[in-house]
Design a protein around this motif. Structure first.
Motif, PDB file in Angstrom:
ATOM      1  N   SER A 202     -15.341  50.276  29.087  1.00  0.00           N
ATOM      2  CA  SER A 202     -16.425  49.444  29.119  1.00  0.00           C
ATOM      3  C   SER A 202     -16.654  48.877  27.884  1.00  0.00           C
ATOM      4  N   ALA A 203     -17.789  47.783  28.013  1.00  0.00           N
ATOM      5  CA  ALA A 203     -18.175  47.159  26.671  1.00  0.00           C
ATOM      6  C   ALA A 203     -19.880  46.985  27.027  1.00  0.00           C
ATOM      7  N   ILE A 204     -20.416  47.076  25.795  1.00  0.00           N
ATOM      8  CA  ILE A 204     -21.920  46.786  25.677  1.00  0.00           C
ATOM      9  C   ILE A 204     -22.260  45.405  25.009  1.00  0.00           C
ATOM     10  N   ASP A 205     -23.471  44.558  25.857  1.00  0.00           N
ATOM     11  CA  ASP A 205     -23.884  43.649  25.020  1.00  0.00           C
ATOM     12  C   ASP A 205     -25.038  43.618  24.029  1.00  0.00           C
ATOM     13  N   SER A 206     -25.553  42.694  23.607  1.00  0.00           N
ATOM     14  CA  SER A 206     -26.521  43.002  22.615  1.00  0.00           C
ATOM     15  C   SER A 206     -27.933  43.206  23.126  1.00  0.00           C
ATOM     16  N   LYS A 207     -28.045  43.072  24.426  1.00  0.00           N
ATOM     17  CA  LYS A 207     -29.123  43.648  25.356  1.00  0.00           C
ATOM     18  C   LYS A 207     -29.089  45.188  25.755  1.00  0.00           C
ATOM     19  N   GLY A 208     -27.948  45.610  25.530  1.00  0.00           N
ATOM     20  CA  GLY A 208     -27.676  47.026  25.940  1.00  0.00           C
ATOM     21  C   GLY A 208     -27.246  46.962  27.404  1.00  0.00           C
ATOM     22  N   ASN A 209     -27.005  46.182  27.901  1.00  0.00           N
ATOM     23  CA  ASN A 209     -26.231  45.976  29.069  1.00  0.00           C
ATOM     24  C   ASN A 209     -24.856  46.691  28.917  1.00  0.00           C
ATOM     25  N   ILE A 210     -24.310  47.766  29.860  1.00  0.00           N
ATOM     26  CA  ILE A 210     -22.884  48.221  29.926  1.00  0.00           C
ATOM     27  C   ILE A 210     -22.321  47.543  31.070  1.00  0.00           C
ATOM     28  N   TYR A 211     -21.166  47.114  30.696  1.00  0.00           N
ATOM     29  CA  TYR A 211     -20.077  46.362  31.668  1.00  0.00           C
ATOM     30  C   TYR A 211     -18.947  47.362  31.896  1.00  0.00           C
ATOM     31  N   VAL A 212     -18.443  47.502  33.109  1.00  0.00           N
ATOM     32  CA  VAL A 212     -17.555  48.547  33.363  1.00  0.00           C
ATOM     33  C   VAL A 212     -16.477  47.982  34.153  1.00  0.00           C
ATOM     34  N   ALA A 213     -15.306  47.794  33.800  1.00  0.00           N
ATOM     35  CA  ALA A 213     -14.025  47.527  34.150  1.00  0.00           C
ATOM     36  C   ALA A 213     -13.748  48.884  35.292  1.00  0.00           C
ATOM     37  N   GLU A 214     -13.741  48.427  36.417  1.00  0.00           N
ATOM     38  CA  GLU A 214     -13.641  49.461  37.526  1.00  0.00           C
ATOM     39  C   GLU A 214     -12.371  49.312  38.087  1.00  0.00           C
ATOM     40  N   VAL A 229     -27.210  49.405  38.580  1.00  0.00           N
ATOM     41  CA  VAL A 229     -26.158  49.136  38.883  1.00  0.00           C
ATOM     42  C   VAL A 229     -25.746  47.820  39.905  1.00  0.00           C
ATOM     43  N   SER A 230     -25.026  46.722  39.326  1.00  0.00           N
ATOM     44  CA  SER A 230     -24.620  45.685  40.265  1.00  0.00           C
ATOM     45  C   SER A 230     -23.035  45.227  39.995  1.00  0.00           C
ATOM     46  N   THR A 231     -22.648  44.493  40.665  1.00  0.00           N
ATOM     47  CA  THR A 231     -21.479  43.983  40.532  1.00  0.00           C
ATOM     48  C   THR A 231     -21.463  42.595  40.049  1.00  0.00           C
ATOM     49  N   VAL A 232     -20.815  42.416  38.919  1.00  0.00           N
ATOM     50  CA  VAL A 232     -20.907  41.334  38.224  1.00  0.00           C
ATOM     51  C   VAL A 232     -19.727  40.166  38.939  1.00  0.00           C
ATOM     52  N   VAL A 257     -16.916  41.759  25.408  1.00  0.00           N
ATOM     53  CA  VAL A 257     -17.946  40.941  25.500  1.00  0.00           C
ATOM     54  C   VAL A 257     -18.298  40.353  24.131  1.00  0.00           C
ATOM     55  N   ASP A 258     -18.376  38.951  24.126  1.00  0.00           N
ATOM     56  CA  ASP A 258     -18.306  38.170  22.870  1.00  0.00           C
ATOM     57  C   ASP A 258     -19.942  37.914  22.690  1.00  0.00           C
ATOM     58  N   LEU A 259     -20.249  37.302  21.471  1.00  0.00           N
ATOM     59  CA  LEU A 259     -21.663  37.096  21.066  1.00  0.00           C
ATOM     60  C   LEU A 259     -22.349  36.272  21.938  1.00  0.00           C
ATOM     61  N   LEU A 260     -21.661  35.478  22.524  1.00  0.00           N
ATOM     62  CA  LEU A 260     -22.477  34.392  23.923  1.00  0.00           C
ATOM     63  C   LEU A 260     -22.821  35.215  24.846  1.00  0.00           C
ATOM     64  N   GLY A 261     -22.261  36.312  25.283  1.00  0.00           N
ATOM     65  CA  GLY A 261     -22.139  37.103  26.429  1.00  0.00           C
ATOM     66  C   GLY A 261     -21.304  37.036  27.624  1.00  0.00           C
ATOM     67  N   ASN A 262     -20.153  36.308  27.087  1.00  0.00           N
ATOM     68  CA  ASN A 262     -19.164  36.050  27.916  1.00  0.00           C
ATOM     69  C   ASN A 262     -18.069  37.142  28.047  1.00  0.00           C
ATOM     70  N   THR A 277     -18.105  33.698  32.643  1.00  0.00           N
ATOM     71  CA  THR A 277     -19.162  33.319  31.705  1.00  0.00           C
ATOM     72  C   THR A 277     -20.499  33.848  32.131  1.00  0.00           C
ATOM     73  N   THR A 278     -21.571  33.540  31.423  1.00  0.00           N
ATOM     74  CA  THR A 278     -22.777  34.232  31.768  1.00  0.00           C
ATOM     75  C   THR A 278     -23.307  33.884  32.993  1.00  0.00           C
ATOM     76  N   ASP A 279     -22.869  32.930  33.866  1.00  0.00           N
ATOM     77  CA  ASP A 279     -23.268  32.711  34.885  1.00  0.00           C
ATOM     78  C   ASP A 279     -22.374  33.327  36.083  1.00  0.00           C
ATOM     79  N   GLY A 280     -21.563  33.932  35.649  1.00  0.00           N
ATOM     80  CA  GLY A 280     -20.686  34.590  36.763  1.00  0.00           C
ATOM     81  C   GLY A 280     -19.375  33.977  37.280  1.00  0.00           C
ATOM     82  N   VAL A 281     -19.087  32.942  36.603  1.00  0.00           N
ATOM     83  CA  VAL A 281     -17.796  32.144  36.775  1.00  0.00           C
ATOM     84  C   VAL A 281     -16.744  32.807  36.159  1.00  0.00           C
ATOM     85  N   VAL A 282     -15.551  33.449  37.142  1.00  0.00           N
ATOM     86  CA  VAL A 282     -14.332  33.700  36.512  1.00  0.00           C
ATOM     87  C   VAL A 282     -13.275  32.720  36.581  1.00  0.00           C
ATOM     88  N   SER A 283     -12.388  32.745  35.313  1.00  0.00           N
ATOM     89  CA  SER A 283     -11.327  31.889  35.196  1.00  0.00           C
ATOM     90  C   SER A 283     -10.256  32.495  34.498  1.00  0.00           C
TER      91      SER A 283
END
Length: 441
Positions: A202-214, A229-232, A257-262, A277-283
């Motif tokens: 997992s990773a944590i952003d500057s706002k305290g959100n935890i992102y989990v690679a499941e 809990v939600s799906t990104v 997670v980078d400093l911009l939230g990507n 990206t921060t709006d959920g687009v995967v590339s």
């Protein structure tokens, strides 16, 4: 005729027994002299572990007397083809010798080097048994803790994979469960009812959100500080770019997670590094088919990437597990190799001449040094700013706290580094979270 058949049968039986006896790698044929094939590394400090490869050595530790310029060493492990030996205190540069049941062998000159910074390994939480129990220190239980990351308050967030739970450890060692109840599944919503299926790292952003690679739900999940809990991104297993659940992953193992939230994802079986990206687009950020190649974007190749870290400039560092290398991706997608030769091994020194054995987790210190969880070598390695690789802690597989040069891990899978330089290790096989500090701290 019966006599001939009988003699023939005896001959075949004897030949079979001889083949079976010689096929046992732990047996030492008495009529073949022992031989040293290689000593690696041939330069190390006191307390380091070296590997001696040979032929017809003794599988009994006490039958192999190893000396460093006359100073006897401890043999940790022995087989007919390999010895693991601790470089003894008080030794000096000179010939390494082995006496195998009276046969004297010379392994060439071994060079003592000045010991580097010493580290101390302690257990922060967890015990030998598997379980999902909250508590303090050794009273808490995990079941294959896979990933560690540190939040803004200094708490260690643990992806407890086989418990299908996300756990939290305070700096004092108090363990609680943040999300997941031990049941395998896929449920978004409040943490009390949410379910996971093998959360990996997992990773944590500057706002305290935890992102989990499941891994087994093939998704990237998000846990907010408010407990939702939600799906990104991600849906069914596969490979597809797109927005949110239109995208597909194949066993994502880590997220950074980078400093911009990507977000960046180590997409294990797709052998890619993906970007969200921060709006959920995967590339696809870098990688294509399974293999090894430096280059830009999809011209590069990875082999089961398993660990990620991002620095302040947006460079992504990859533990390229099955390539036994550490790779770097610049913000514009240029991939280079910064450590490892591609051959599995345990060699320190110049980064591009060093060897790892399935580097699995990776973290950055505030000074820009890389800390590596070297899975099969059961050790924690460091790449410093001068491009030199060293071993911080770990010897052979096992469990032991103490000085880094004698401590033991069992399949360390991930590392995290706090602002004061403390290293936390997810020690998977020992079901514990370990803590590494400077010896004089």
């Amino acid at each position: 005729m019966k006599v001939k058949k009988y003699i023939g049968f005896l001959g075949i039986s004897l030949l079979f027994c001889l083949i079976m006896a010689c096929d046992d790698k732990n047996e030492r044929p008495e009529n073949i002299d022992p031989l040293i094939v290689s000593v690696s590394p041939k330069t190390a400090s006191e307390g380091a572990i070296i590997t001696i490869l040979g032929r017809n050595l003794s599988p009994k530790q006490e039958d192999n007397i190893v000396k460093f310029n006359g100073t006897e060493a401890i043999v940790l492990e022995a087989s007919a083809g390999e010895l693991k030996v601790i470089v003894p205190d008080g030794g000096s540069t000179g010939n390494l010798t082995i006496n195998v049941l009276g046969k004297e062998l010379i392994g060439g000159v071994f060079t003592y080097e000045t010991p580097g910074v010493e580290y101390l390994v302690k257990t922060l939480a967890g015990g030998s048994a598997a379980g999902l129990i909250d508590g303090i220190g050794g009273d808490a239980l995990f079941n294959n803790p896979e990933g560690v990351v540190i939040d803004g308050e200094g708490n260690i967030i643990v992806s407890d994979r086989t418990n299908n739970a996300i756990r939290k450890i305070t700096p004092s060692g108090e363990v609680s469960t943040l999300a997941g109840n031990g049941n395998k599944g896929y449920v978004d919503g409040p943490v009390a009812t949410a379910q996971f299926n093998f959360p990996w790292k997992s990773a944590i952003d500057s706002k305290g959100n935890i992102y989990v690679a499941e891994r087994d739900n093939d998704r990237i999940r998000k846990i907010t500080p408010e407990g939702m809990v939600s799906t990104v991104a991600g849906s069914e297993r596969g490979f597809a770019n797109g927005k949110g659940t239109e995208a597909k992953f194949n066993q994502p193992l880590d997220v950074a997670v980078d400093l911009l939230g990507n977000l960046y994802v180590a997409d294990n079986i797709n052998h890619n590094i993906r970007k969200i990206t921060t709006d959920g687009v995967v590339s696809t950020f870098a990688g294509s088919t399974k293999g090894f190649a430096d280059g830009k974007g999809e011209a590069a190749q990875f082999n089961n990437p398993s660990g990620l870290e991002v620095d302040k400039e947006g460079n992504v560092y990859v533990a390229d597990r099955a390539n036994h290398r550490i790779r770097k991706i610049t913000p514009n997608g240029d991939v280079t190799t910064i450590a490892g030769t591609g051959s599995a091994g345990n060699v320190n020194g110049n980064a591009l001449e060093s060897k790892f054995n399935q580097p699995y987790g990776i973290a950055l210190t505030k000074e820009g040094e890389l800390i590596i969880a070297d899975l099969v070598n059961n050790s924690i390695r460091k790449i410093d700013s001068d491009g030199q690789v060293s071993t911080i802690a770990g010897t052979v597989s096992g469990y032991a706290d103490g000085a880094g040069r004698t401590a033991k891990f069992n399949q360390p899978t991930d590392v995290a580094v706090s602002s004061d330089g403390t290293i936390y290790v997810s020690d998977l096989g020992n079901r514990r979270i370990r803590k590494i500090t400077l010896i004089d701290n």
